[in-house]
Design an enzyme around this catalytic site. Structure first.
Site, PDB file in Angstrom:
ATOM      1  N   GLY A  59       0.850  -1.189   0.000  1.00  0.00           N
ATOM      2  CA  GLY A  59       0.000   0.000   0.000  1.00  0.00           C
ATOM      3  C   GLY A  59       0.878   1.227   0.000  1.00  0.00           C
ATOM      4  CD  GLN A  64       3.186   5.947   3.059  1.00  0.00           C
ATOM      5  OE1 GLN A  64       2.276   5.368   2.436  1.00  0.00           O
ATOM      6  NE2 GLN A  64       4.140   5.296   3.670  1.00  0.00           N
ATOM      7  CB  CYS A 105       4.970   2.462   8.000  1.00  0.00           C
ATOM      8  SG  CYS A 105       4.475   3.954   7.115  1.00  0.00           S
ATOM      9  CG  LEU A 106       6.549   1.214   2.123  1.00  0.00           C
ATOM     10  CD1 LEU A 106       6.039   1.378   0.709  1.00  0.00           C
ATOM     11  CD2 LEU A 106       7.585   0.115   2.203  1.00  0.00           C
ATOM     12  CG  HIS A 147      -0.816   1.361   7.364  1.00  0.00           C
ATOM     13  ND1 HIS A 147       0.047   1.036   8.382  1.00  0.00           N
ATOM     14  CD2 HIS A 147      -0.101   2.126   6.505  1.00  0.00           C
ATOM     15  CE1 HIS A 147       1.225   1.585   8.145  1.00  0.00           C
ATOM     16  NE2 HIS A 147       1.164   2.256   7.012  1.00  0.00           N
ATOM     17  CD  GLU A 148      -1.131   2.535   2.777  1.00  0.00           C
ATOM     18  OE1 GLU A 148      -0.461   1.515   3.004  1.00  0.00           O
ATOM     19  OE2 GLU A 148      -0.652   3.686   2.819  1.00  0.00           O
ATOM     20  CG  HIS A 151       0.147   7.015   5.668  1.00  0.00           C
ATOM     21  ND1 HIS A 151       1.211   7.453   6.433  1.00  0.00           N
ATOM     22  CD2 HIS A 151       0.378   5.717   5.414  1.00  0.00           C
ATOM     23  CE1 HIS A 151       2.051   6.442   6.632  1.00  0.00           C
ATOM     24  NE2 HIS A 151       1.575   5.373   6.026  1.00  0.00           N
TER      25      HIS A 151
HETATM   26  O1  K2U Z   1       3.979   2.397   4.226  1.00  0.00           O
HETATM   27  C1  K2U Z   1       2.879   1.964   3.891  1.00  0.00           C
HETATM   28  O2  K2U Z   1       1.852   2.598   4.129  1.00  0.00           O
HETATM   29  C2  K2U Z   1       2.812   0.589   3.232  1.00  0.00           C
HETATM   30  C3  K2U Z   1       2.532  -0.405   4.317  1.00  0.00           C
HETATM   31  C4  K2U Z   1       1.166  -0.921   4.130  1.00  0.00           C
HETATM   32  C5  K2U Z   1       0.791  -1.905   5.198  1.00  0.00           C
HETATM   33  C6  K2U Z   1       1.138  -1.720   6.534  1.00  0.00           C
HETATM   34  C7  K2U Z   1       0.746  -2.654   7.486  1.00  0.00           C
HETATM   35  C8  K2U Z   1       0.012  -3.751   7.112  1.00  0.00           C
HETATM   36  C9  K2U Z   1      -0.325  -3.918   5.795  1.00  0.00           C
HETATM   37  C10 K2U Z   1       0.065  -2.996   4.840  1.00  0.00           C
HETATM   38  C11 K2U Z   1       3.616  -1.488   4.366  1.00  0.00           C
HETATM   39  O3  K2U Z   1       4.872  -0.928   4.546  1.00  0.00           O
HETATM   40  S1  K2U Z   1       3.756  -2.468   2.964  1.00  0.00           S
HETATM   41  C12 K2U Z   1       4.917  -3.670   3.610  1.00  0.00           C
HETATM   42  C13 K2U Z   1       4.146  -4.823   4.164  1.00  0.00           C
HETATM   43  C14 K2U Z   1       3.936  -5.874   3.317  1.00  0.00           C
HETATM   44  C15 K2U Z   1       3.163  -6.941   3.749  1.00  0.00           C
HETATM   45  C16 K2U Z   1       2.580  -6.934   5.017  1.00  0.00           C
HETATM   46  C17 K2U Z   1       2.799  -5.864   5.866  1.00  0.00           C
HETATM   47  C18 K2U Z   1       3.598  -4.791   5.438  1.00  0.00           C
HETATM   48 ZN    ZN Z   2       2.506   3.516   6.078  1.00  0.00          ZN
END
Ligand code: K2U
Ligand code: ZN
Length: 182
Positions: A59, A64, A105-106, A147-148, A151
């Site tokens: 996501g 971001q 989170c990225l 989560h998104e 943001h």
């Molecule tokens: O930074 C972001 O918003 C991308 C997030 C999205 C996410 C966070 C928590 C749980 C699910 C999605 C992640 O950094 S994407 C990396 C990731 C991949 C698989 C599972 C969890 C996190």
């Molecule tokens: Zn995030």
């Protein structure tokens, strides 16, 4: 990258966008509604998708990449070919039932911790052409969309952690940045 939301008539040169890193104050910005459903929006979506797939992530929110509009992209598919675009997303319903998920989170690289969220959400949003839709989300899709959407109101998942953990995270990231720039 030709995603499901990119019609044949429109092809975009792709760019990987810089991702803001916590505790950058720009991550605290509240995004404004998307009003222009135009080629510029589709270019931003293409670049956000490219940036997300490259990270890799499931996501990414426009906040971001320092674009403060209510726009998120999500792809929780195994095959990484099911991009979902949500413009002006709203949660219509959230389940009483909650789930605890280890989140990352990225914008907070290398930090993972548990966050409790509603297990299922019904989301109303617009697609990249402005067409409204509603989607029932559960599992990783529900966690990721919430989560998104956080943001877009300037929230980062570390905000749900204890003050002590937040302090440790800020110190750890600061040390890493100092090392990297040394
Ligand atoms: O930074 C972001 O918003 C991308 C997030 C999205 C996410 C966070 C928590 C749980 C699910 C999605 C992640 O950094 S994407 C990396 C990731 C991949 C698989 C599972 C969890 C996190
Ligand atoms: Zn995030």
């Amino acid at each position: 990258m030709k995603g499901p939301c990119t019609p044949d008539t429109e092809r975009y040169a792709l760019a990987k966008l810089a991702i803001l890193e916590y505790p950058d104050p720009r991550l605290r910005t509240t995004a404004r509604p998307v009003t222009a459903f135009d080629p510029g929006l589709r270019q931003l979506v293409a670049d956000m998708a490219e940036t997300m797939y490259d990270a890799p992530g499931v996501g990414l929110a426009a906040t971001q990449v320092d674009q403060h509009i209510q726009l998120i992209v999500v792809d929780v598919s195994e095959t990484k070919d099911q991009l979902r675009v949500f413009a002006n997303p709203q949660i219509l319903q959230a389940s009483e039932e909650t789930v605890v998920c280890e989140e990352g989170c990225l914008s907070v690289p290398g930090i993972y911790d548990e966050v409790r969220r509603p297990a299922r959400v019904r989301v109303r949003a617009q697609d990249v052409y402005g067409a409204a839709f509603e989607l029932d989300c559960e599992g990783l899709l529900a966690v990721c969309v919430q989560h998104e959407m956080d943001h877009l109101i300037g929230k980062v998942f570390v905000d749900y952690l204890s003050a002590l953990k937040q302090d440790r995270i800020r110190t750890k990231l600061k040390k890493r940045r100092t090392r990297e720039t040394a």
